[in-house]
Design an enzyme around this catalytic site. Structure first.
Site, PDB file in Angstrom:
ATOM      1  N   HIS A  63       5.324   3.104   5.642  1.00 37.71           N
ATOM      2  CA  HIS A  63       4.958   2.923   4.409  1.00 37.71           C
ATOM      3  C   HIS A  63       3.661   2.959   4.068  1.00 37.71           C
ATOM      4  O   HIS A  63       3.583   3.030   2.933  1.00 37.71           O
ATOM      5  CB  HIS A  63       5.012   1.241   3.829  1.00 37.71           C
ATOM      6  CG  HIS A  63       4.327   0.116   4.653  1.00 37.71           C
ATOM      7  ND1 HIS A  63       4.462  -0.121   5.603  1.00 37.71           N
ATOM      8  CD2 HIS A  63       2.959  -0.079   3.915  1.00 37.71           C
ATOM      9  CE1 HIS A  63       3.466  -0.846   6.001  1.00 37.71           C
ATOM     10  NE2 HIS A  63       2.796  -0.894   4.483  1.00 37.71           N
TER      11      HIS A  63
HETATM   12  C1  UD1 Z   1       1.158  -3.143   0.377  1.00 37.03           C
HETATM   13  C2  UD1 Z   1      -0.576  -3.200   1.232  1.00 37.03           C
HETATM   14  C3  UD1 Z   1      -0.548  -2.726   2.346  1.00 37.03           C
HETATM   15  C4  UD1 Z   1       0.649  -3.800   2.834  1.00 37.03           C
HETATM   16  C5  UD1 Z   1       2.129  -3.454   2.463  1.00 37.03           C
HETATM   17  C6  UD1 Z   1       3.374  -3.655   2.738  1.00 37.03           C
HETATM   18  C7  UD1 Z   1      -2.730  -2.509  -0.419  1.00 37.03           C
HETATM   19  C8  UD1 Z   1      -3.718  -1.769  -0.621  1.00 37.03           C
HETATM   20  N1  UD1 Z   1      -1.581  -2.133   0.715  1.00 37.03           N
HETATM   21  O1  UD1 Z   1       1.075  -1.714   0.742  1.00 37.03           O
HETATM   22  O2  UD1 Z   1      -1.454  -3.689   3.493  1.00 37.03           O
HETATM   23  O3  UD1 Z   1       0.862  -3.691   4.951  1.00 37.03           O
HETATM   24  O4  UD1 Z   1       1.852  -4.028   1.101  1.00 37.03           O
HETATM   25  O5  UD1 Z   1       4.560  -3.754   2.357  1.00 37.03           O
HETATM   26  O6  UD1 Z   1      -2.417  -3.801  -1.145  1.00 37.03           O
HETATM   27  N2  UD1 Z   1       6.840  -0.531  -5.228  1.00 37.03           N
HETATM   28  C9  UD1 Z   1       7.942  -1.028  -5.452  1.00 37.03           C
HETATM   29  N3  UD1 Z   1       8.617  -2.948  -5.552  1.00 37.03           N
HETATM   30  C10 UD1 Z   1       8.136  -3.880  -5.051  1.00 37.03           C
HETATM   31  C11 UD1 Z   1       6.557  -3.396  -4.810  1.00 37.03           C
HETATM   32  C12 UD1 Z   1       6.400  -1.938  -4.599  1.00 37.03           C
HETATM   33  O7  UD1 Z   1       8.794  -0.179  -6.101  1.00 37.03           O
HETATM   34  O8  UD1 Z   1       8.677  -4.883  -4.913  1.00 37.03           O
HETATM   35  C13 UD1 Z   1       6.614   0.294  -5.325  1.00 37.03           C
HETATM   36  C14 UD1 Z   1       5.451   0.137  -6.294  1.00 37.03           C
HETATM   37  O9  UD1 Z   1       5.578   0.897  -7.003  1.00 37.03           O
HETATM   38  C15 UD1 Z   1       4.459   0.804  -5.331  1.00 37.03           C
HETATM   39  C16 UD1 Z   1       4.802   1.414  -4.109  1.00 37.03           C
HETATM   40  O10 UD1 Z   1       6.214   0.843  -3.911  1.00 37.03           O
HETATM   41  O11 UD1 Z   1       4.532   2.899  -6.232  1.00 37.03           O
HETATM   42  C17 UD1 Z   1       4.264   0.965  -3.205  1.00 37.03           C
HETATM   43  O12 UD1 Z   1       3.262  -0.567  -3.552  1.00 37.03           O
HETATM   44  P1  UD1 Z   1       1.782  -1.210  -2.822  1.00 37.03           P
HETATM   45  O13 UD1 Z   1       1.461  -2.174  -4.207  1.00 37.03           O
HETATM   46  O14 UD1 Z   1       1.505   0.586  -3.654  1.00 37.03           O
HETATM   47  O15 UD1 Z   1       1.662  -1.983  -1.329  1.00 37.03           O
HETATM   48  P2  UD1 Z   1       2.190  -1.086  -0.492  1.00 37.03           P
HETATM   49  O16 UD1 Z   1       2.493   0.602  -0.201  1.00 37.03           O
HETATM   50  O17 UD1 Z   1       3.676  -1.869  -0.091  1.00 37.03           O
END
Ligand code: UD1
Length: 375
Positions: free
Chosen positions: A204
């Site tokens: 991820h």
């Molecule tokens: C975040 C943390 C990371 C942690 C990880 C665990 C930061 C910078 N990174 O990364 O340290 O290890 O979480 O998962 O804070 N999304 C969904 N549904 C959800 C959550 C997210 O669809 O419930 C999608 C969002 O739209 C986004 C992507 O997933 O496009 C990533 O979400 P983001 O909040 O950037 O964090 P992670 O990559 O999960």
């Protein structure tokens, strides 16, 4: 009785907060703020249900966005909550955008910050998590570290006050919830898996998902190792696979019971299923920080799909192989993990009783006899 505001918002933070929240509430008031960084049921609510975390007192519903927009929205909303609740301190976990937003909001209101999982570094400032950690540590009054290495790292940055080496809070989570996972998770049966005869993989990190060449390299590596390889697919990775037109890499997912399965792609799992899946795996392949430690706690060798790690002790102890995104190195490390029958298991990150120590320390007077953060 003291009042603490805890700021959480992303999956690993729910896992870390569960044991501490339980301990904290025995003697204090805790006001739980969920930023809404993770919002899908299987990225958020399932952890509250399974781990008995009290429902958030405030949900900020921030959702997705660019790093600046997401962090800024959290910052503005957390500030309002802190002005209203006026807590004695704010507790933050790890290195996500929710962590840094909580730290900034509190520090600017002169509210002391307690950072759980302080002092970790990858030394790669292109990682958003690294930026978040550095800022959070430098704004914190209490820095609860998981290991001696993190204490030393903070010292090299001039932070020596308020540093407490309490051990890793995620070891508490594994210790407390592992028996529950044994009793309640039916994931092996559901996916028709035999103990030790499969691998678990997760991907991820932005460095892997946002670089199509790296992502393709990792999938190629996973295809080269004997299956089944179970892949709980993070939403960021799912979106990246679609965006980069790499769907064919997921295409050899076969019938759930077939012995010839290679990649078994499933939606993100709850904590109990994930613990059970990891505990019984032959090898874990991941770019997650938390899973590198969980692999070691559960006595399963790990292949880390990154070029560097914050959890250097696991590599030194022979439990973790750092291979990046190169398919040949991924496959070779997997073989190496399978070939080695036994390894020494030194106690790297404490005894799984960090929560009790943290609550004791928070009950004492703040460092420097001051109620404002030191710099
Ligand atoms: C975040 C943390 C990371 C942690 C990880 C665990 C930061 C910078 N990174 O990364 O340290 O290890 O979480 O998962 O804070 N999304 C969904 N549904 C959800 C959550 C997210 O669809 O419930 C999608 C969002 O739209 C986004 C992507 O997933 O496009 C990533 O979400 P983001 O909040 O950037 O964090 P992670 O990559 O999960």
């Amino acid at each position: 009785m003291k009042t603490f505001v805890t700021v959480i918002g992303a999956r690993p933070q729910f896992i870390k907060a569960a044991p501490l929240s339980n301990e904290l509430r025995k003697r204090n008031r805790e006001f739980l703020v969920h930023t809404g960084q993770h919002y899908d049921d299987n990225m958020s609510d399932v952890f509250f249900r399974e781990m008995g975390i009290p429902a958030p007192d405030r949900h900020l519903n921030v959702g997705s966005g660019s790093h600046g927009a997401q962090t800024a929205a959290m910052l503005a909303k957390i500030e309002l909550v802190l002005e209203e609740i006026k807590p004695d301190a704010v507790i933050i976990y790890g290195d996500t955008n929710s962590t840094v937003a909580g730290a900034l909001a509190a520090a600017k209101l002169h509210i002391p910050v307690a950072h759980v999982e302080a002092g970790l570094r990858s030394f790669d400032r292109r990682m958003p998590e690294e930026v978040n950690r550095v800022v959070a540590d430098h704004l914190s009054t209490w820095l609860f570290t998981p290991s001696e290495v993190s204490v030393r790292q903070l010292a090299t940055e001039g932070i020596t006050k308020g540093v407490h080496d309490v051990g890793d809070i995620m070891a508490d989570s594994v210790r407390v919830f592992s028996p529950l996972a044994d009793r309640q998770s039916g994931v092996l049966e559901r996916l028709a898996l035999q103990p030790r005869k499969y691998s678990v993989a997760t991907i991820h990190r932005a460095a892997n998902t946002d670089d199509p060449a790296r992502l393709a390299g990792i999938f190629e590596g996973l295809r080269r190792i004997p299956g089944p390889v179970v892949l709980p697919l993070h939403p960021r990775t799912k979106a990246a696979v679609q965006r980069s037109k790499l769907e064919h890499l997921l295409s050899d997912t076969e019938a759930a019971t077939s012995d010839t399965r290679r990649l078994v792609v499933v939606p993100p799992l709850g904590y109990l299923d994930m613990l059970q899946l990891q505990k019984n795996a032959g090898v874990i392949l991941t770019d997650s920080g938390g899973m590198q430690k969980e692999a070691y706690y559960l006595g399963v060798p790990c292949v880390t799909l990154r070029d560097e790690t914050e959890w250097v002790e696991t590599v030194k102890a022979g439990w973790n192989h750092l291979v990046g995104a190169d398919p040949a190195r991924i496959a070779a490390a997997w073989e190496q993990c399978r070939a080695c029958e036994s390894r020494e298991w030194p106690l790297l990150y404490g005894d799984g009783r960090a929560a009790g120590r943290i609550v004791e320390i928070l009950a004492a007077k703040p460092v420097c006899g001051s109620s404002i953060p030191h710099f």
